[in-house]
Write a protein that holds these residues in place. Structure first.
Motif, short mmCIF file in Angstrom:
data_model
loop_
_atom_site.label_atom_id
_atom_site.label_comp_id
_atom_site.label_asym_id
_atom_site.label_seq_id
_atom_site.Cartn_x
_atom_site.Cartn_y
_atom_site.Cartn_z
N ALA A 188 0.82 -1.21 0.00
CA ALA A 188 0.00 0.00 0.00
C ALA A 188 0.86 1.26 0.00
O ALA A 188 0.50 2.25 -0.64
CB ALA A 188 -0.94 0.00 1.21
N LEU A 189 1.99 1.23 0.68
CA LEU A 189 2.80 2.45 0.74
C LEU A 189 3.36 2.84 -0.62
O LEU A 189 3.68 3.99 -0.86
CB LEU A 189 3.88 2.39 1.81
CG LEU A 189 5.21 1.69 1.62
CD1 LEU A 189 6.20 2.50 0.81
CD2 LEU A 189 5.80 1.43 2.98
N ARG A 190 3.42 1.89 -1.55
CA ARG A 190 3.87 2.21 -2.91
C ARG A 190 2.94 3.21 -3.60
O ARG A 190 3.36 3.90 -4.52
CB ARG A 190 3.96 0.93 -3.75
CG ARG A 190 5.02 -0.02 -3.28
CD ARG A 190 5.11 -1.23 -4.20
NE ARG A 190 5.59 -2.37 -3.45
CZ ARG A 190 5.23 -3.62 -3.66
NH1 ARG A 190 4.37 -3.92 -4.62
NH2 ARG A 190 5.72 -4.59 -2.94
N SER A 191 1.69 3.27 -3.16
CA SER A 191 0.73 4.21 -3.75
C SER A 191 0.73 5.56 -3.05
O SER A 191 0.00 6.46 -3.44
CB SER A 191 -0.68 3.61 -3.68
OG SER A 191 -0.74 2.42 -4.43
N SER A 192 1.53 5.70 -2.02
CA SER A 192 1.58 6.93 -1.23
C SER A 192 1.88 8.15 -2.11
O SER A 192 2.64 8.08 -3.07
CB SER A 192 2.66 6.79 -0.16
OG SER A 192 2.91 8.01 0.47
N TYR A 193 1.29 9.27 -1.72
CA TYR A 193 1.57 10.55 -2.36
C TYR A 193 2.17 11.44 -1.27
O TYR A 193 1.45 11.95 -0.42
CB TYR A 193 0.29 11.15 -2.94
CG TYR A 193 0.48 12.52 -3.54
CD1 TYR A 193 1.09 12.66 -4.78
CD2 TYR A 193 0.05 13.66 -2.88
CE1 TYR A 193 1.27 13.92 -5.35
CE2 TYR A 193 0.22 14.91 -3.44
CZ TYR A 193 0.83 15.04 -4.67
OH TYR A 193 1.00 16.29 -5.22
N ALA A 194 3.48 11.57 -1.25
CA ALA A 194 4.17 12.30 -0.19
C ALA A 194 5.26 13.22 -0.77
O ALA A 194 6.44 13.08 -0.45
CB ALA A 194 4.77 11.32 0.82
N PRO A 195 4.87 14.18 -1.62
CA PRO A 195 5.88 15.02 -2.27
C PRO A 195 6.56 16.02 -1.33
O PRO A 195 7.62 16.54 -1.66
CB PRO A 195 5.08 15.75 -3.35
CG PRO A 195 3.71 15.84 -2.79
CD PRO A 195 3.52 14.54 -2.03
N TYR A 196 5.98 16.29 -0.17
CA TYR A 196 6.52 17.31 0.71
C TYR A 196 7.45 16.74 1.77
O TYR A 196 8.53 17.26 2.01
CB TYR A 196 5.38 18.11 1.36
CG TYR A 196 4.45 18.64 0.28
CD1 TYR A 196 4.85 19.67 -0.55
CD2 TYR A 196 3.21 18.05 0.05
CE1 TYR A 196 4.04 20.13 -1.58
CE2 TYR A 196 2.39 18.50 -0.96
CZ TYR A 196 2.80 19.54 -1.77
OH TYR A 196 2.00 19.98 -2.79
#
Length: 129
Positions: free
Chosen positions: A11-19
């Protein structure tokens, strides 16, 4: 618990964490064995970010589940991240203090109960008084 950790890692592969670049995944097992996953979704306004655990809980509740057995949490750093206070409180809404929380630490896992991580919680019983 290995399967639950693997589902959280996926699931963490789909994370959106650009900041923050701190990706988180969670996998929540319901009482009937169904697994719901979530990942963190950041927003430039950090207060609008969605936590992985919150997303997994939301998906499960939307599907009609209200009883949970365990949750696994991992991060891209595999640093043993635990659910934050907000996520712990949300888990308390649906789970008793014996909920198993498994946290990914490199090649090992740390296991806690919800009661260990959030003692003396605010619950519906507190509001009835």
């Amino acid at each position: 618990m290995d399967e639950l950790i693997e589902r959280a890692r996926k699931a963490l592969r789909s994370s959106y964490a650009p900041y923050s670049a701190y990706r988180v995944g969670a996998a929540l097992r319901t009482a009937d064995g169904t697994v719901f996953t979530g990942c963190n979704i950041e927003n430039a306004n950090y207060s609008n970010s969605v936590h992985a655990e919150e997303l997994a809980i939301s998906k499960a509740v939307e599907d009609g589940h209200r009883e949970f057995e365990s949750i696994a949490v991992t991060s891209s750093k595999r640093d043993g991240v635990t659910p934050c206070g907000m996520c712990r409180q949300t888990l308390t809404e649906f789970c008793d203090e014996e909920l198993q929380i498994v946290c990914d630490e490199d090649d090992a896992v740390a296991a806690y109960t919800l009661g260990e991580l959030l003692p003396n919680t605010i619950s519906s019983e507190n509001l009835e008084d």
